[in-house]
Design a protein around this motif. Structure first.
Motif: not given
Length: 212
Positions: A20-48
């Protein structure tokens, strides 16, 4: 169960043979993007910095908003909340997610902007692991997070959404929150083999995004 912090409000929760990945972010946030596959993604709200499901690998079940979602023995319940103290007038709505698997319960608060009332805390019920924003500015601050953590009374508190060298915008440091506790543990990730591995008393654990 294994919980790894990717940075900001994003975690990888490995449980029941799923990721499960929670609140995935875009690259401009500053952290490296997760490179693996995930089965579930939770999104708390629609901000980048919380909704970048379009960048995820695999074909994950995307969980948004209130309701109950289930996959392979994992139960996720979304509870309505707000991104600010004016019932969403400033920054909109936010969803709080309770994730239940392996007899453990995790509460991810997303970009919560207010202290949950007693009714909501009672409705959510038992929380073993609390993932709570502490950096202020866009969410509750350290003082509010401390007060809310006392209300929820989990066994493990993991702060998120605070300033780090990687983050590209300004938030308060995690120490504003952790200084309110007598003892804090730092770990590369959290691993619990079973429910009995939970600490007897509430423990604050700061995870390191550089180990993700």
């Amino acid at each position: 169960m294994k919980i790894t912090w990717l940075g900001h409000a994003s975690f990888i929760i490995e449980t029941g043979g799923k990721k499960i990945i929670t609140d995935p972010f875009e690259e401009k946030v500053g952290y490296p993007l997760y490179a693996g596959e995930v089965d579930i993604a939770t999104v708390s709200h629609d901000h980048y910095d919380h909704n970048a499901v379009h960048l995820l690998k695999g074909d994950p079940l995307v969980v948004k908003g209130r309701g109950v979602f289930e996959l392979a023995g994992i139960k996720i319940t979304g509870y309505p909340s707000y991104h600010d103290k004016r019932k969403g007038e400033e920054r909109g709505e936010n969803t709080v997610y309770k994730i239940e698997s392996e007899e453990l319960s995790i509460l991810h608060l997303g970009d919560l902007g207010h202290i949950l009332d007693d009714r909501m805390v009672e409705e959510i019920g038992r929380v073993d692991i609390l993932l709570i924003p502490v950096g202020g500015v866009y969410t509750i601050n350290a003082e509010e997070a401390f007060a809310l953590a006392q209300k929820i009374n989990p066994r493990i508190i993991i702060p998120m959404h605070f300033a780090t060298p990687a983050l590209t915008f300004t938030l308060a440091p995690v120490e504003d929150f952790t200084s309110k506790f007598a003892h804090t543990v730092k770990k590369p990730y959290l691993y619990l083999e079973r429910k009995e591995d939970l600490p007897g008393e509430t423990e604050v654990i700061v995870l390191d995004y550089t180990n993700s």
